[in-house]
Write a protein that holds these residues in place. Structure first.
Motif, PDB file in Angstrom:
ATOM      1  N   TRP A 126      64.858 -42.385  20.694  1.00 46.24           N
ATOM      2  CA  TRP A 126      65.400 -42.585  22.175  1.00 46.24           C
ATOM      3  C   TRP A 126      65.215 -41.463  23.027  1.00 46.24           C
ATOM      4  O   TRP A 126      64.605 -41.388  24.016  1.00 46.24           O
ATOM      5  N   PRO A 127      64.965 -39.960  22.469  1.00 45.11           N
ATOM      6  CA  PRO A 127      64.774 -39.081  23.450  1.00 45.11           C
ATOM      7  C   PRO A 127      63.111 -38.966  23.580  1.00 45.11           C
ATOM      8  O   PRO A 127      62.586 -38.754  24.739  1.00 45.11           O
ATOM      9  N   LEU A 128      62.234 -39.750  22.847  1.00 49.32           N
ATOM     10  CA  LEU A 128      60.933 -39.770  23.092  1.00 49.32           C
ATOM     11  C   LEU A 128      60.640 -40.901  23.920  1.00 49.32           C
ATOM     12  O   LEU A 128      59.931 -40.802  24.728  1.00 49.32           O
ATOM     13  N   LEU A 129      61.535 -41.807  23.986  1.00 50.76           N
ATOM     14  CA  LEU A 129      61.329 -42.991  25.158  1.00 50.76           C
ATOM     15  C   LEU A 129      61.751 -42.133  26.488  1.00 50.76           C
ATOM     16  O   LEU A 129      61.008 -42.767  27.406  1.00 50.76           O
ATOM     17  N   THR A 130      62.865 -41.677  26.371  1.00 52.52           N
ATOM     18  CA  THR A 130      63.189 -40.883  27.604  1.00 52.52           C
ATOM     19  C   THR A 130      62.000 -39.866  28.201  1.00 52.52           C
ATOM     20  O   THR A 130      61.492 -39.946  29.337  1.00 52.52           O
ATOM     21  N   LEU A 131      61.422 -39.140  27.236  1.00 54.37           N
ATOM     22  CA  LEU A 131      60.259 -38.587  27.744  1.00 54.37           C
ATOM     23  C   LEU A 131      58.938 -39.070  28.220  1.00 54.37           C
ATOM     24  O   LEU A 131      58.151 -38.834  28.972  1.00 54.37           O
ATOM     25  N   LEU A 164      57.495 -32.241  18.418  1.00 57.13           N
ATOM     26  CA  LEU A 164      58.619 -31.591  17.856  1.00 57.13           C
ATOM     27  C   LEU A 164      59.733 -32.916  17.599  1.00 57.13           C
ATOM     28  O   LEU A 164      60.114 -32.864  16.565  1.00 57.13           O
ATOM     29  N   LEU A 165      59.966 -33.590  18.624  1.00 58.20           N
ATOM     30  CA  LEU A 165      60.780 -34.767  18.391  1.00 58.20           C
ATOM     31  C   LEU A 165      60.293 -35.419  17.280  1.00 58.20           C
ATOM     32  O   LEU A 165      61.466 -36.120  16.585  1.00 58.20           O
ATOM     33  N   GLY A 166      58.952 -36.010  17.436  1.00 61.43           N
ATOM     34  CA  GLY A 166      58.496 -36.744  16.633  1.00 61.43           C
ATOM     35  C   GLY A 166      58.603 -36.400  14.982  1.00 61.43           C
ATOM     36  O   GLY A 166      58.864 -37.140  14.109  1.00 61.43           O
ATOM     37  N   LEU A 167      58.381 -34.930  14.855  1.00 62.06           N
ATOM     38  CA  LEU A 167      58.313 -34.295  13.582  1.00 62.06           C
ATOM     39  C   LEU A 167      59.833 -34.572  13.178  1.00 62.06           C
ATOM     40  O   LEU A 167      60.105 -34.604  11.761  1.00 62.06           O
ATOM     41  N   LEU A 168      60.838 -34.273  13.945  1.00 60.20           N
ATOM     42  CA  LEU A 168      62.145 -34.083  13.428  1.00 60.20           C
ATOM     43  C   LEU A 168      62.698 -35.377  13.156  1.00 60.20           C
ATOM     44  O   LEU A 168      63.276 -35.576  12.083  1.00 60.20           O
ATOM     45  N   GLU A 212      58.071 -45.970   7.529  1.00 61.44           N
ATOM     46  CA  GLU A 212      58.646 -46.308   9.061  1.00 61.44           C
ATOM     47  C   GLU A 212      59.155 -45.012   9.634  1.00 61.44           C
ATOM     48  O   GLU A 212      59.327 -44.994  10.873  1.00 61.44           O
ATOM     49  N   SER A 213      59.457 -44.002   8.820  1.00 62.84           N
ATOM     50  CA  SER A 213      60.168 -42.822   9.338  1.00 62.84           C
ATOM     51  C   SER A 213      58.962 -41.733  10.192  1.00 62.84           C
ATOM     52  O   SER A 213      58.952 -41.036  10.930  1.00 62.84           O
ATOM     53  N   LEU A 214      57.579 -42.267   9.722  1.00 59.57           N
ATOM     54  CA  LEU A 214      56.530 -41.692  10.343  1.00 59.57           C
ATOM     55  C   LEU A 214      56.198 -42.448  11.825  1.00 59.57           C
ATOM     56  O   LEU A 214      55.451 -41.899  12.645  1.00 59.57           O
ATOM     57  N   ILE A 215      56.941 -43.172  12.021  1.00 60.78           N
ATOM     58  CA  ILE A 215      56.726 -43.791  13.358  1.00 60.78           C
ATOM     59  C   ILE A 215      57.059 -42.996  14.641  1.00 60.78           C
ATOM     60  O   ILE A 215      56.403 -42.790  15.428  1.00 60.78           O
ATOM     61  N   SER A 216      58.008 -42.342  14.455  1.00 65.12           N
ATOM     62  CA  SER A 216      58.528 -41.018  15.315  1.00 65.12           C
ATOM     63  C   SER A 216      57.405 -39.941  15.546  1.00 65.12           C
ATOM     64  O   SER A 216      57.105 -39.632  16.739  1.00 65.12           O
ATOM     65  N   THR A 217      56.800 -39.670  14.405  1.00 65.34           N
ATOM     66  CA  THR A 217      55.532 -38.663  14.768  1.00 65.34           C
ATOM     67  C   THR A 217      54.508 -39.133  15.307  1.00 65.34           C
ATOM     68  O   THR A 217      53.896 -38.387  16.148  1.00 65.34           O
ATOM     69  N   ALA A 218      54.130 -40.549  14.884  1.00 66.10           N
ATOM     70  CA  ALA A 218      53.033 -41.132  15.812  1.00 66.10           C
ATOM     71  C   ALA A 218      53.213 -41.038  17.031  1.00 66.10           C
ATOM     72  O   ALA A 218      52.579 -41.051  18.143  1.00 66.10           O
ATOM     73  N   ALA A 219      54.581 -41.588  17.519  1.00 68.98           N
ATOM     74  CA  ALA A 219      55.173 -41.954  18.704  1.00 68.98           C
ATOM     75  C   ALA A 219      54.936 -40.584  19.579  1.00 68.98           C
ATOM     76  O   ALA A 219      54.422 -40.458  20.714  1.00 68.98           O
ATOM     77  N   GLY A 220      55.365 -39.617  19.008  1.00 69.97           N
ATOM     78  CA  GLY A 220      55.540 -38.403  19.636  1.00 69.97           C
ATOM     79  C   GLY A 220      54.097 -37.637  19.862  1.00 69.97           C
ATOM     80  O   GLY A 220      53.991 -36.994  20.952  1.00 69.97           O
ATOM     81  N   LEU A 221      53.366 -37.890  18.998  1.00 70.46           N
ATOM     82  CA  LEU A 221      51.586 -37.563  19.093  1.00 70.46           C
ATOM     83  C   LEU A 221      50.989 -38.395  20.301  1.00 70.46           C
ATOM     84  O   LEU A 221      50.307 -37.833  21.050  1.00 70.46           O
TER      85      LEU A 221
END
Length: 221
Positions: A15-20, A121-125, A157-166
């Motif tokens: 969600w914060p990644l979506l905002t960014l 950083l958010l993706g890694l978190l 599935e948890s790696l999705i956020s890292t991919a999105a952040g990158l």
């Protein structure tokens, strides 16, 4: 997989990644429109003003005034609109106007830099939080059973956020560098045009002083 499902599987960090990503896209589209708008007629404005300034200073000022909706027009109009003054004052007006316009061209740059730094950083978190949740559910007796396969799916599935952040960071970085290259080219253009206009102004004031001196001699004789 739709967007909402992807956001759910990516975890709370999505969600914060979506905002960014929304902030980054808004800056990118606004800056693209800005640069397409000003680069389209910039060269023609510069040529018209410099050509007119060689013979008719007032006409050059009027041309720059008509182009005040663009940074190059405002940059040229600031010194041209001065009442007759010494060349040093003219140069200071050029420099002050250039600094103001170039600062406006860097609008959104800090926001893109923040997105570039925060997104990975958010993706890694998000990935770390997903791994903690997945590994916490593993029991010794579940090893080699289907329950472990479910954990593996959760880790994937948890790696999705890292991919999105990158993806967000790489896209923002590419456009940030593009906009910085545009600003760098504008710095060179402003410097070149400012020098030519200042030289023209010095020649203009020199001719004006010579004309006044000749007129005074005729009156005195």
């Amino acid at each position: 997989m739709d967007i909402l499902e992807l956001l759910k599987k990516g975890g709370p960090a999505m969600w914060p990644l979506l905002t960014l990503s929304i902030l980054s896209l808004s800056v990118i589209f606004e800056r693209l429109w800005f640069w397409l708008h000003i680069l389209n007629q910039e060269r023609a404005i510069v040529d018209s003003v410099l050509e007119a300034a060689r013979d008719h200073w007032d006409i050059a000022r009027d041309i720059a005034n008509l182009a005040k909706d663009k940074p190059i027009g405002r940059f040229l109009y600031a010194p041209l609109n001065l009442s007759p003054s010494d060349p040093e004052t003219f140069r200071l007006a050029l420099e002050s106007s250039a600094e103001e316009e170039l600062a406006g061209m860097r609008k959104g740059e800090k926001l893109l830099e923040a997105v570039i730094a925060l997104s990975p950083l958010l993706g890694l978190l998000g990935t770390v939080l997903g791994l903690i949740t997945s590994l916490r559910s593993i029991r010794i007796g579940d090893l080699g059973t289907e329950a472990v396969a479910g954990v593996n799916t959760g880790i994937g599935e948890s790696l999705i956020s890292t991919a999105a952040g990158l993806i967000i960071a790489i896209t923002s970085l590419a456009f940030c560098r593009l906009f910085q290259s545009f600003v760098f080219n504008q710095v060179k253009l402003f410097h070149k045009v400012g020098n030519e206009l200042e030289l023209t102004y010095r020649q203009y004031t020199l001719k004006h002083q010579e004309f006044e001196g000749a007129s005074n001699c005729e009156v005195g004789s």
